[in-house]
Design an enzyme around this catalytic site. Structure first.
Site, PDB file in Angstrom:
ATOM      1  N   GLY A  63       2.369 -10.616  10.708  1.00  0.00           N
ATOM      2  CA  GLY A  63       3.209  -9.905  11.673  1.00  0.00           C
ATOM      3  C   GLY A  63       3.400 -10.702  12.958  1.00  0.00           C
TER       4      GLY A  63
ATOM      5  N   GLU B 218       4.793  -3.393  12.101  1.00  0.00           N
ATOM      6  CA  GLU B 218       3.709  -2.413  12.018  1.00  0.00           C
ATOM      7  C   GLU B 218       2.536  -3.128  11.373  1.00  0.00           C
ATOM      8  OE1 GLU B 218       3.110   0.506  13.066  1.00  0.00           O
ATOM      9  OE2 GLU B 218       5.091   0.819  13.919  1.00  0.00           O
TER      10      GLU B 218
ATOM     11  N   CYS C  15      -2.937   1.840   6.887  1.00  0.00           N
ATOM     12  CA  CYS C  15      -3.192   1.364   8.251  1.00  0.00           C
ATOM     13  C   CYS C  15      -3.648   2.517   9.132  1.00  0.00           C
ATOM     14  CB  CYS C  15      -1.949   0.700   8.816  1.00  0.00           C
ATOM     15  SG  CYS C  15      -0.510   1.763   8.787  1.00  0.00           S
TER      16      CYS C  15
ATOM     17  N   GLY D  73       2.738  -4.984   7.584  1.00  0.00           N
ATOM     18  CA  GLY D  73       1.756  -5.776   6.841  1.00  0.00           C
ATOM     19  C   GLY D  73       0.644  -6.240   7.761  1.00  0.00           C
TER      20      GLY D  73
ATOM     21  N   ASN E 247       0.796  -1.240   0.000  1.00  0.00           N
ATOM     22  CA  ASN E 247       0.000   0.000   0.000  1.00  0.00           C
ATOM     23  C   ASN E 247       0.828   1.289   0.000  1.00  0.00           C
ATOM     24  OD1 ASN E 247       0.744  -0.463   2.687  1.00  0.00           O
ATOM     25  ND2 ASN E 247      -0.977   0.735   3.433  1.00  0.00           N
TER      26      ASN E 247
ATOM     27  N   ASN F 201      -1.758  -8.342  10.412  1.00  0.00           N
ATOM     28  CA  ASN F 201      -1.564  -8.840  11.776  1.00  0.00           C
ATOM     29  C   ASN F 201      -1.205 -10.313  11.777  1.00  0.00           C
ATOM     30  OD1 ASN F 201      -2.981  -6.289  12.422  1.00  0.00           O
ATOM     31  ND2 ASN F 201      -2.717  -7.141  14.480  1.00  0.00           N
ATOM     32  N   GLN F 202      -1.872 -11.048  10.885  1.00  0.00           N
ATOM     33  CA  GLN F 202      -1.662 -12.494  10.846  1.00  0.00           C
ATOM     34  C   GLN F 202      -0.179 -12.821  10.593  1.00  0.00           C
ATOM     35  OE1 GLN F 202      -3.511 -14.117   7.444  1.00  0.00           O
ATOM     36  NE2 GLN F 202      -3.271 -16.239   8.135  1.00  0.00           N
TER      37      GLN F 202
HETATM   38  C1  UN1 Z   1       0.512   7.300   6.287  1.00  0.00           C
HETATM   39  O1  UN1 Z   1      -0.604   7.304   6.773  1.00  0.00           O
HETATM   40  O2  UN1 Z   1       0.958   8.266   5.695  1.00  0.00           O
HETATM   41  O3  UN1 Z   1       0.775   0.594   6.046  1.00  0.00           O
HETATM   42  C2  UN1 Z   1       1.436   6.160   6.385  1.00  0.00           C
HETATM   43  C3  UN1 Z   1       0.401   1.736   6.331  1.00  0.00           C
HETATM   44  C4  UN1 Z   1       1.245   2.533   7.280  1.00  0.00           C
HETATM   45  C5  UN1 Z   1       1.738   3.762   6.663  1.00  0.00           C
HETATM   46  C6  UN1 Z   1       0.763   4.876   6.697  1.00  0.00           C
HETATM   47  N1  UN1 Z   1       2.355   1.732   7.751  1.00  0.00           N
HETATM   48  O4  UN1 Z   1      -0.601   2.203   5.851  1.00  0.00           O
END
Ligand code: UN1
Length: 502
Positions: A242, A259, A293, A237, A161, A239-240
């Site tokens: 991670g 994260e 996220c 990535g 993403n 949760n599963q």
């Molecule tokens: C953002 O909101 O600019 O995977 C960054 C994601 C986050 C990054 C978001 N680790 O969406």
């Protein structure tokens, strides 16, 4: 379909980057990167890596690490400076690749480019500040100080993403700290990732210091986490995965940072500037097609303004122009692939079945050529309750759950009622209201009168609760994760100590 989307139809043929050479993968999987705005268009292909390819990359990294560790940190940082210059020169071209490969609309793709560049700049500066501390010793003529040292070979595993910014914010600190890096991007966005690696190569990074492995997670993922030579793992990535990465690293006793998801709330209070809040909610919930996220996925409204404000949000959502990422004037691009589109539509069905009231959207968009893309309408559910799945589980799409509350206590209770704890926002003109929520909030990042999304290189990024394990990223935390301190006791009295107490 517009000419803008059809502008370039050459298929990029990607390779693995192992020991400083671009080589064909020897794995079983044929990776295909497809344009989410029009799935008829394959944008890149790549023969996936095998376990043996990973072994070669690890061996090359192990070897290259010695020289890279011995290179002074300011010199390591100068390679990043060059990457910054190259990234600026290539910004437009790379943003278009991002839009074609991931489906992010062009203005947002340009924003992501800029964010990655800021992160590279910040960490290039950290090369000059890669320092320890000195402390007064209890003993005379003793110098007590610390230095920071790299960890060794590290693995960096990134999602689709933010295929530019997230690799930047992990690779840059890892390299500046003196580590050798094995980088594995998501297999649906390998093209842009390989372009980033090319910039490092062009900037003069020594061979083997950065390797690039594209392949099926099932084929290559485990060695990147389990191999004895890997001394730390940084993952963003699901949760599963991670939790699995964390468990393996925990057993091995190596540092790991993961994260993961979010279910980020935005409270709009009765005294809020509603136009400001509107802009923040629309950007937070539907920006990047909700595929971040940090996206706003829960909207908690004070009942006094709920009807008026929700109408504004619904009107804005209905006015969003949905279409191909490269077409001008588009406000909402596609989901990244069929799987994500199906997830979005599944959650929409689940929310309907749970009794949430749909007030806008809810459908796939299939007009004309849009049927070849993975488009879904911005969707809003009103009268949600905290235990519904739509209130608890991450969708990763343009789907917003709305709650109505009477008191700040209730708003805060709803906001915290989730396993996640990444980010949140409140719109209010009252500092006491804002700071009461700030103190009670269970998140890693808190926004007042700004959307839940985003981050800046110079401050830590990351969540609490189920959103993250391990250290935060960016800022000093980012580079500290990829290094450890060594304490040095230097006694220059030149004679036997009188006392032995220390
Ligand atoms: C953002 O909101 O600019 O995977 C960054 C994601 C986050 C990054 C978001 N680790 O969406």
């Amino acid at each position: 379909m517009t000419t803008a989307t059809k502008e370039k139809t050459d298929i990029a043929v990607l390779k693995q980057f192992i020991g400083g050479e671009w080589v064909e993968g020897t794995g079983t999987r044929e990776i295909k990167s497809v344009n989410p705005s029009d799935s008829r268009e394959v944008v890149a292909t790549c023969k996936g890596a095998s376990k043996e390819d990973v072994q070669k990359a690890l061996a090359a990294a192990q070897e290259a690490y010695k020289g890279w560790k011995a290179t002074p940190a300011p010199a390591r940082a100068r390679v990043l400076d060059k990457v910054v210059a190259l990234a600026r020169q290539n910004k437009e071209r790379l943003a278009r690749i991002l839009a074609r490969e991931e489906g992010k609309i062009l203005p947002e793709a340009l924003g992501e480019m800029e964010k990655g560049i800021n992160l590279l700049e910040w960490f290039a500066g950290e090369g000059l500040r890669f320092m320890g501390t000195t402390a007064p010793s209890e003993l005379p003529k003793n110098l007590l100080y610390t230095v920071r040292e790299p960890l060794g070979v590290v693995s960096i595993i990134t999602p689709w993403n933010f295929p530019w910014a997230i690799p930047c914010w992990k690779i840059a600190p890892a390299l500046v700290a003196g580590n050798a890096v094995i980088f594995k991007p998501a297999s649906n966005t390998p093209w842009l990732a390989s372009e980033l690696v090319k910039l490092f190569d062009e900037a003069g990074l020594p061979k083997g210091v950065l390797s690039f492995i594209v392949g099926a997670g099932s084929e290559v993922g485990d060695s990147l986490v389990e191999d004895d030579r890997v001394k730390a793992v940084s993952f963003t990535g699901s949760n599963q995965i991670g939790v699995r990465v964390h468990t393996i690293c925990g057993k091995r006793g190596i540092p790991v940072t993961c994260e993961m998801g979010g279910k980020n709330p935005c409270i709009v209070w009765k005294d809020a500037d509603l136009d400001l809040a509107l802009a923040g909610v629309v950007k937070g919930a539907f920006g990047s097609t909700g595929q971040r996220c940090t996206a706003t996925s829960r909207l908690i409204l004070h009942e006094d303004i709920a009807d008026e404000f929700l109408k504004k949000v619904v009107d804005a959502a209905n006015a969003m122009k949905i279409g191909p990422a490269l077409e001008e004037g588009i406000g909402l691009g596609p989901a990244v692939d069929q799987g994500q589109l199906d997830t979005d539509l599944d959650y929409i069905k689940i929310a309907r079945d749970e009794g949430a009231k749909i007030v806008c959207g809810g459908n796939r968009v299939e007009d004309g050529d849009l049927k070849f893309g993975y488009f879904v309408e911005p969707t809003i559910f009103d009268h949600c309750t905290p235990k519904m799945k739509i209130a608890q589980e991450e969708v990763f799409g343009p789907v917003l759950a709305v709650f109505r509350v009477k008191t700040l206590e209730q708003a805060i209770e709803y906001a915290n009622d989730t396993v996640f704890g990444l980010t949140c926002a409140i719109y209010t003109q009252d500092i006491t209201t804002a700071m009461t929520y700030m103190e009670e909030s269970e998140v890693g990042m808190f926004h007042i009168n700004s959307p839940t999304i985003g981050g800046e290189a110079q401050v830590p990024f990351g969540g609490v609760k189920g959103s993250a394990v391990g250290d935060k990223e960016m800022a000093k935390e980012g580079i500290n994760f990829f290094s450890k301190s060594k304490t040095i006791f230097l006694d220059f009295t030149g004679k036997k100590r009188e006392s032995n107490i220390y």
